[in-house]
Design an enzyme around this catalytic site. Structure first.
Site, short mmCIF file in Angstrom:
data_model
loop_
_atom_site.label_atom_id
_atom_site.label_comp_id
_atom_site.label_asym_id
_atom_site.label_seq_id
_atom_site.Cartn_x
_atom_site.Cartn_y
_atom_site.Cartn_z
N SER A 185 0.84 -1.30 -0.14
CA SER A 185 -0.08 -0.10 -0.09
C SER A 185 1.03 1.33 0.00
O SER A 185 0.07 2.34 -0.10
CB SER A 185 -1.10 -0.13 1.22
OG SER A 185 -2.07 -0.67 1.04
N VAL A 196 1.09 -3.77 4.00
CA VAL A 196 1.00 -5.02 4.78
C VAL A 196 2.00 -5.84 4.67
O VAL A 196 2.23 -7.12 5.30
CB VAL A 196 -0.45 -5.86 4.22
CG1 VAL A 196 -1.60 -5.40 4.71
CG2 VAL A 196 -0.54 -6.00 2.81
O1 DON Z 1 -4.65 -4.41 -2.06
C1 DON Z 1 -4.02 -4.91 -1.24
O2 DON Z 1 -4.72 -5.75 -0.26
C2 DON Z 1 -2.65 -5.09 -1.08
N1 DON Z 1 -2.16 -5.14 -2.29
C3 DON Z 1 -2.00 -3.80 -0.38
C4 DON Z 1 -2.76 -3.60 1.16
C5 DON Z 1 -1.95 -2.81 2.06
O3 DON Z 1 -0.98 -3.03 1.98
C6 DON Z 1 -2.50 -2.39 2.95
N2 DON Z 1 -1.86 -1.73 3.96
N3 DON Z 1 -1.54 -1.66 5.29
#
Ligand code: DON
Length: 321
Positions: A66, A262
């Site tokens: 993210s 994440v």
């Molecule tokens: O879209 C998603 O679920 C992941 N590619 C990124 C999510 C993410 O990093 C949320 N952050 N804390």
């Protein structure tokens, strides 16, 4: 910022102080991320003149996830100006988790802000390029300019997420039903998933953040990446939404615009001064790295970076003293 020697000592101390922490869990809703080594812990501080100070696993690559949302928002803002993302996506916090469907339904189909998944997928759809492949290459090269080196896709993470991201596809379909996304929504999800799978280190995060801190000029390469106005807009959006529903707690404790991912990365930016990049895959229930939050909070105080402090002494206080 303190002197280079002092920053080096402070970074080493922060790493040592939080390296024993073992709480939290690695993300597993993207199967490839479940293979992360929970012991990994890296920190890099970059100052706005290009000085870099690291401790621990600062050269270990991980997928940016993210955190890419912040830099793609900046690239789209640079291409389309101050108003387009504000009007079509918005800049207000949802108060809900990063992949919430409720946030869209509660707001008449509006994606709300570019840092939650729905708003990030819509922001990616605005990226210049005649085809999804061109949009993707513009994102990869644009983010490489922020990092000051060519950054590449982690194919295994991309394939793992694209085979398991039914929720993001549903969010994009929901936005389409509300006419809130341009082009083919599944193409936008694909490019978004690729941008999340770009490999970075804490050194890269610190340099990317320091570029936002330095008015858009990468302090290591000396090259302009985006305008100072777009940096200002990006930092404002990060301050209100960068840690999702925990953004208020974060600003209260750390006092810096920031973005988490994440896989365990966090970048925090001190305008005019520099940036902090951290990596530790053990996450709290909102999906934010626990050691990363602790180390960044400590570094913000020790380096006197809190943007709400009127003097260095109050920037160094944690409110209890
Ligand atoms: O879209 C998603 O679920 C992941 N590619 C990124 C999510 C993410 O990093 C949320 N952050 N804390």
């Amino acid at each position: 910022m303190p002197s280079g020697d002092r920053i080096k000592t402070i970074v080493a101390y922060a790493h040592e102080s939080y390296s024993e922490h073992e709480g939290g869990q690695v993300a597993d809703y993207i199967p490839q991320l479940a293979n992360a080594d929970p012991s990994m812990f890296g920190i890099t501080v970059a100052d706005a003149s290009g000085g870099l100070y690291s401790a621990g696993d600062a050269d270990v690559e991980f997928s940016i996830q993210s955190i890419s949302k912040a830099f793609v928002y900046a690239l789209v803002g640079e291409a389309l100006g101050h108003n387009v993302v504000r009007e079509h996506i918005g800049v207000n916090n949802t108060g809900l988790s990063f992949n919430s469907v409720m946030a869209i339904e509660l707001n008449e189909g509006h994606p709300m802000n570019p840092m939650v998944n729905a708003g990030a997928i819509a922001t990616t759809s605005f990226m210049p390029g005649d085809t999804p492949a061109e949009q993707w290459e513009n994102i990869r090269t644009g983010m490489s300019r922020f990092a000051g080196r060519s950054i590449e896709l982690d194919g295994a993470v991309y394939r793992s997420e694209i085979a398991n991201n039914q929720r993001n596809k549903a969010l994009a379909g929901l936005l389409e039903s509300y006419h809130q996304i341009t082009g083919n929504p599944m193409d936008a999800v694909d490019v978004y998933t690729r941008q999340c799978s770009l490999l970075v280190t804490t050194r890269d995060l610190a340099v990317m953040g320091a570029t936002l801190a330095a008015g858009g000029i990468n302090p290591v390469t000396g090259k302009r990446v985006i305008s100072a106005d777009v940096c200002r807009d990006t930092l404002a959006v990060l301050a209100s939404t960068g840690l999702y529903e925990r953004s208020g707690d974060w600003l209260f404790e750390v006092g810096l615009p920031a973005k988490s991912g994440v896989s365990g990365g966090i970048v925090a930016i001190a305008p005019g001064k520099g940036a902090i990049g951290t990596f530790s895959p053990l996450l709290d229930s909102a999906g934010n790295s626990i050691r990363g939050q602790q180390a960044t909070a400590h570094l913000s105080r020790a380096l006197g970076l809190n943007v709400f402090a009127s003097n260095v002494d109050s920037a160094r206080s944690n409110g209890d003293d």
